[in-house]
Write an enzyme that holds these catalytic residues in place. Structure first.
Site, PDB file in Angstrom:
ATOM      1  N   GLN A 236       0.455  -1.712   0.319  1.00 52.66           N
ATOM      2  CA  GLN A 236       0.015  -0.091  -0.467  1.00 52.66           C
ATOM      3  C   GLN A 236       1.188   1.212  -0.474  1.00 52.66           C
ATOM      4  OE1 GLN A 236      -2.910  -2.178   3.007  1.00 52.66           O
ATOM      5  NE2 GLN A 236      -3.582  -0.090   2.559  1.00 52.66           N
ATOM      6  N   ARG A 383      -9.689  -0.397   6.582  1.00 56.59           N
ATOM      7  CA  ARG A 383     -10.699   0.552   6.511  1.00 56.59           C
ATOM      8  C   ARG A 383     -10.869   1.979   7.443  1.00 56.59           C
ATOM      9  NH1 ARG A 383     -14.496  -1.441   1.366  1.00 56.59           N
ATOM     10  NH2 ARG A 383     -15.264   1.062   0.831  1.00 56.59           N
ATOM     11  N   GLU A 759     -13.442   5.169   3.685  1.00 51.18           N
ATOM     12  CA  GLU A 759     -13.010   4.701   5.198  1.00 51.18           C
ATOM     13  C   GLU A 759     -14.520   5.085   6.143  1.00 51.18           C
ATOM     14  OE1 GLU A 759      -8.664   3.905   4.944  1.00 51.18           O
ATOM     15  OE2 GLU A 759      -9.543   5.122   6.171  1.00 51.18           O
TER      16      GLU A 759
END
Lengths: 805, 283
Positions: A236, A383, A759
């Site tokens: 990521q 998230r 999120e």
């Protein structure tokens, strides 16, 4: 005038901000043409696989790899002893701790990496794993963070014995990692003590796991001729991985190329650095051949970063008419065997101090104690922004509990305490500056949309019918008004291992008026190739369909801190807009030269510069781009490119109002979600279709977490939920219909007013689902019960309240 | 998630399969749809040296619907669901098959594999006990029939001998009153509790009743006492209570991630009461 329809048409042609443009990625993904790490096949590639500990805490007395090495096709078996000369048997974590790459003398959690087998194919590697003989001597196991703090608790981290000063201050016990505090302790206690009404409760946010569809993995390839190391991986944050790889390996950073190809979901699971990456890199350096390592599902859930595991003790005071007077929070944070949280370095508990939520609370205090246990390391933001889901769950439960104590409607209690629109920018008691918001408007819209008063009437009637024995189903109304904090972040206080959390965008406009833009972020399903092109389309007048977005290759993309914590749009999205504006500024000079007017005589009109007062005289961006490459323009360099590195002045604060209407069967503990209304305010909306998709996905993960998903351990530290049979991942069948809605309160400091959104539905969804369960039982005396609300736990609640007769 | 090495065999006849079983003994396993065995092999909880794939054996296919219903072992759950004759003759089979796993699993998972594996979590074994079905077992010495109610001995241990293959399931056309009620945590899950109920009625009274339960002991449970408690009644509250209590005397659930024993016993009662009510409404 035909100007108006013409401009409408030109605007539509751009597919810029606000356009529900279809995701350009999906043609590839829906046809199985994605290129994920496990799709990468290099000539001569070897495969790595781990021998993992079956014990949660044990001494490793010996490792015998002879039988494995004798298996044809096995190339190497690496242990800590092999990595030690390189200094790679341990590695630093993002949280200032260190973590074993391979078991160094002992193992501290079930599934821990003990040895790394390298073989010519993955089948041989799997067989060889079975042949490595490890002699363990089991040690006492601690899986409870409270028991871990008892004086005679086993010492987990022998490497830290005698270390009283940790990365975040003093350690007060051998299993204690840090204490982190924020706010006014004495003032908060005094304010609450003096309150007319006080509510106290412990809220547990259980351990769960991001469980992306694609597990973690990498392919490391060392070219011994040119000395260049290439690592393809599920990262990521590829640029940070390159820097860390350089610091750990000693290889110059320009000789390392890190590539994140397509990523099948991250949700925080793919932020950290895992032993598999280090072992693969060592193995390729040792063998000179590419080495692939891809974990399986059970390994992913057992050993890579978990999320949550926060015991949050809350105390909240109020006047008897419902004005909150103070909020006190103490968290016992179970970090597992190593502190491998992925937070900005100075924030060991992330942004938990957003726990005052959407409310104007005059004084507050929070403290977090990080504790070691014999569980997998992690504590990532699944998230959500760093520890923000925990904070939102905490305050949204405390509000409900306070409402019970006050005998007040929980919607009204929220309304009384909301930060008012005229208070923004608002500085919270714990030090955050909320950029913008209009909570009352969102709240009223939500309550009206669901006919809140009607729902409460229906609920009251249901309770009466239940008491008369006419039904065995209860009705719960779950409310949430959450405030997120996303877009880390200002370099002045947010960094990862010293790297400031800016982000970047580099744009090249091609001579024929199309473009490529590269960013420091990396999409894992968020749709960056779609949305960032839309930002650029609106800024530069080049249609989004003519803009390629590229991310993830450190050899080509500008340095950035990656994608997590909803930071891509707030930070890289801002860089994109700013880079687009640099393009436009240069384009304006070129247009002025071409039109033989002064720069200031031009105005921007969708996709062109027009001479003020002479609309027939203009140059489109496509014409300007061509000129940039084929005309000698005095004082202007050829070409049309721009780079922007953006350091945001503040975070962004998206918010939302969610209502969940749930039916609960008290006899079986089953539930049915009758309605879920989600209003999100993420500031300027770039692509409504992608926002809606993000909300659907986030709500479904929230549903999973609230209603059944957990990583559970037994007392011996065995993972009880290691497969998807027991770990709840909802399918379409379990997923309710969602009703999405929005308000739009732009961020005042973001170039296009956008905030993050991906999120929000997880942050707001979890308390909405959980509050619905609690609310169903409120009339029967329930104050607090812990998630996940699976069938037997709901059944137990009903039983404990005497509802089974 | 990679199985240990094995040899793959694909015989085209039942005798061929049996001779492979004789040759390799307990190092061999037969596989039909593979939805129980293959995951076990991937977890290396099962590591047969020889895998005998039955998919090439035409004799194991086919459904016959008459007074007796006979279903070949390789019939998939999806084929059961799509079979018009079965829907008319034995709708309880359809109701149960629809609650097994998900369409992908049902497309491959077979009736024979489901009943032969001896997994107490599988749905079809209790249903077959409820139907008083008979399993045809072909072995080196020919074929014998074993009643489903006599088949299950312990988890994964059945009356099937090592050299035998379960080739077909047969049962008499069941009465109209039927229900298969299942509580599960999610799609693809085994039952937290499930009940199969068949009821025949005449003149407003139960003339015969059969009750079996899934995943509430280490084997599927046929509760003769629960069925007997319903006979002669109109399935009123007292009769249901008596039947539930009788069933609860026959089950022996264990705690797992689905919940503790007390919860399972309670839910088993709720599920059975619902199944009885539905079966009675159709009787």
């Amino acid at each position: 005038m035909k100007d108006l329809p013409d401009s409408e048409e030109r605007r539509a042609n751009l597919k810029g901000l606000g356009c529900a443009r279809k995701r350009v990625e999906d043609a590839r993904f829906t046809q199985g043409k994605g290129n994920y790490v496990d799709d990468i096949k290099l000539p001569g590639m070897l495969f790595g696989d781990f021998v993992r500990s079956p014990y949660a805490h044990a001494r490793v007395k010996s490792i015998d790899a002879a039988a494995a090495l004798a298996l044809p096709g096995v190339v190497a078996v690496l242990t800590a002893k092999d990595l030690e000369p390189l200094g790679l048997h341990w590695m630093p974590t993002l949280a200032g701790d260190k973590q074993m790459v391979l078991a160094d003398g002992k193992v501290l959690f079930q599934g821990q990496e003990v040895a790394f087998v390298v073989a010519t194919d993955r089948y041989i590697a799997a067989d060889a794993v079975e042949l490595v003989e490890v002699d363990y001597e089991d040690l006492p196991v601690v899986v409870d963070p409270f028991k871990a703090q008892e004086p005679d608790a086993p010492v987990l981290r022998e490497d830290l014995e005698g270390v009283t000063e940790g990365a975040h201050g003093p350690r007060r016990h051998h299993n204690h990692i840090f204490t982190w505090e924020q706010g006014d302790a004495a003032g908060t206690t005094a304010a609450i003590d003096a309150s007319e009404v006080i509510a106290e409760e412990t809220i547990y946010y259980h351990r769960t796991h991001p469980c992306p569809l694609e597990t973690c993995g990498c392919v490391a390839s060392m070219d011994k001729i040119n000395g260049k190391l290439t690592v393809y991986g599920t990262f990521q944050a590829p640029h940070v991985v390159r820097t860390v790889a350089s610091l750990l390996s000693g290889i110059d950073e320009h000789n390392i190329r890190v590539v994140s190809p397509d990523i099948g979901g991250g949700f925080g699971n793919k932020v950290g650095v895992y032993p598999g990456y280090v072992c693969s890199i060592v193995a390729t350096i040792v063998t000179g051949k590419p080495v692939k390592w891809v974990e399986d599902r059970m390994e992913n859930m057992m050993a890579t970063a978990f999320a949550r595991d926060y015991w949050m003790k809350g105390r909240i005071g109020a006047t008897k008419d419902g004005r909150i007077t103070g909020l006190h929070a103490h968290v016992t944070a179970d970090h597992g065997a190593f502190d491998a949280c992925a937070d900005p370095t100075k924030f060991p508990a992330g942004f938990f101090h957003i726990c005052t939520g959407s409310y104007d609370i005059p004084v507050a205090y929070c403290a977090v104690d990080g504790i070691y246990t014999n569980k997998a390391p992690g504590g990532v933001a699944y998230r959500c922004s760093f520890r923000v889901t925990e904070a939102a769950y905490f305050i949204e439960r405390m509000i409900e509990i306070l409402a019970i104590k006050l005998g007040m409607d929980a919607a009204e209690l929220r309304r009384i305490n909301f930060i008012r629109a005229d208070q923004f920018p608002y500085t919270s008691a714990l030090g955050w500056e909320y950029d913008s918001g209009d909570y009352h408007t969102a709240w009223d819209k939500a309550l009206k949309a669901v006919d809140y008063a009607g729902l409460r009437r229906e609920q009251a009637a249901r309770v009466e019918a239940f008491k008369r024995g006419e039904t065995r189903r209860l009705l719960g109304i779950g409310l949430t008004h959450f405030t997120e904090i996303v877009g880390a972040g200002p370099v002045k206080n947010c960094d990862i291992l010293g790297m400031g959390m800016f982000d970047s965008c580099e744009i090249r406009i091609h001579p024929t008026g199309s473009a490529i833009a590269r960013l420091g972020t990396i999409s894992q399903g968020q749709g960056h190739a779609t949305t960032f092109a839309q930002i650029l389309a609106s800024e530069t007048g080049i249609p989004a369909d003519k803009i390629t977005i590229e991310e993830g290759d450190t050899d080509t993309a500008p340095y950035g801190l990656g994608t997590y914590g909803s930071r891509s749009t707030p930070v890289a999205g801002a860089a994109t807009a700013m880079a687009g504006r640099k393009i436009r500024a240069k384009a304006q000079m070129i247009a002025a030269y071409l039109l033989e007017v002064h720069d200031n005589d031009l105005e921007w009109d969708i996709d062109r510069f027009v001479v003020k007062g002479a609309p027939e005289r203009f140059k489109t961006m496509a014409e300007i781009a061509y000129a940039a490459y084929n005309q000698a323009i005095p004082g202007v360099e050829p070409g049309l490119e721009a780079v922007s590195y953006y350091d945001p002045p503040n975070m962004t604060y998206p918010f939302g109002a969610y209502v969940c209407v749930m039916e609960i069967d008290v006899d079986t503990g089953e539930h049915e979600i009758r309605q879920f209304y989600a209003l999100d305010d993420c500031g300027t909306r770039i692509n409504p279709m992608i926002i809606e998709g993000q909300v659907h996905g986030g709500l479904t993960e929230a549903l999973a977490i609230a209603m059944g998903q957990e990583i559970a351990y037994d007392d011996m530290g065995n993972v009880r939920t290691g497969t998807l049979m027991d770990f709840f991942l909802p399918t379409a069948w379990e997923t309710p219909n969602y009703q999405t809605d929005w308000t739009e309160t732009p961020s005042p400091h973001h170039p296009i007013g956008a905030k993050g959104v991906g999120e929000s539905p997880n942050v707001g969804g979890v308390p909405a689902f959980s509050n619905a369960v609690h609310d169903a039982f409120r009339a029967f005396g329930l104050t607090q019960t812990h998630m996940p609300h699976d069938h037997w736990r709901i059944w137990r609640t009903a039983r404990d309240l005497g509802l089974h007769g | 998630m990679i199985p240990a090495t094995f040899e793959y065999h694909r015989p085209d006849s039942v005798p061929g399969a049996i001779s492979l079983l004789q040759q390799h003994g307990d190092d061999a396993r037969v596989v039909a749809g593979g939805h129980s065995l293959i995951p076990m092999m991937k977890l290396r909880m099962a590591a047969p040296g020889h895998l005998i794939d039955l998919q090439g054996i035409a004799d194991l296919r086919g459904v016959e619907v008459g007074d007796t219903i006979r279903i070949g072992a390789l019939t998939t759950q999806s084929e059961i669901l799509a079979h018009a004759g079965l829907a008319e003759a034995a709708p309880i089979l359809i109701e149960a098959a629809r609650q097994i796993a998900d369409p992908q699993v049902r497309n491959l998972g077979t009736l024979g594999g489901n009943v032969a594996n001896g997994d107490p979590g599988n749905d079809m074994p209790a249903l077959m006990m409820c139907l008083d079905a008979s399993f045809a077992l072909a072995g080196p010495d020919g074929t014998r029939e074993v009643a489903a109610r006599e088949f299950y001995e312990a988890p994964y241990v059945t009356a099937r001998e090592e050299e035998e293959i379960l080739t077909a399931v047969s049962f008499a056309r069941p009465p109209r009153g039927h229900a298969y009620e299942k509580q599960k945590r999610k799609i693809g899950d085994y039952a937290t509790a499930a009940a199969a109920v068949l009821i025949a009625a005449d003149g407003g009274r139960v003339t015969s009743a059969s009750v079996a339960m899934t995943n509430l002991a280490d084997v599927p449970v046929f509760s003769a006492a629960a069925g007997a408690a319903l006979v002669g009644t109109d399935c009123g509250p007292d009769a249901v209570r008596t039947a539930v209590a009788a069933m609860q005397g026959d089950i022996d659930p264990v705690e797992d991630n689905r919940g503790p024993v007390e919860f399972k016993r309670h839910v088993a009662g709720v599920i059975l009461a619902r199944a009885i009510a539905r079966a009675w409404s159709r009787a």
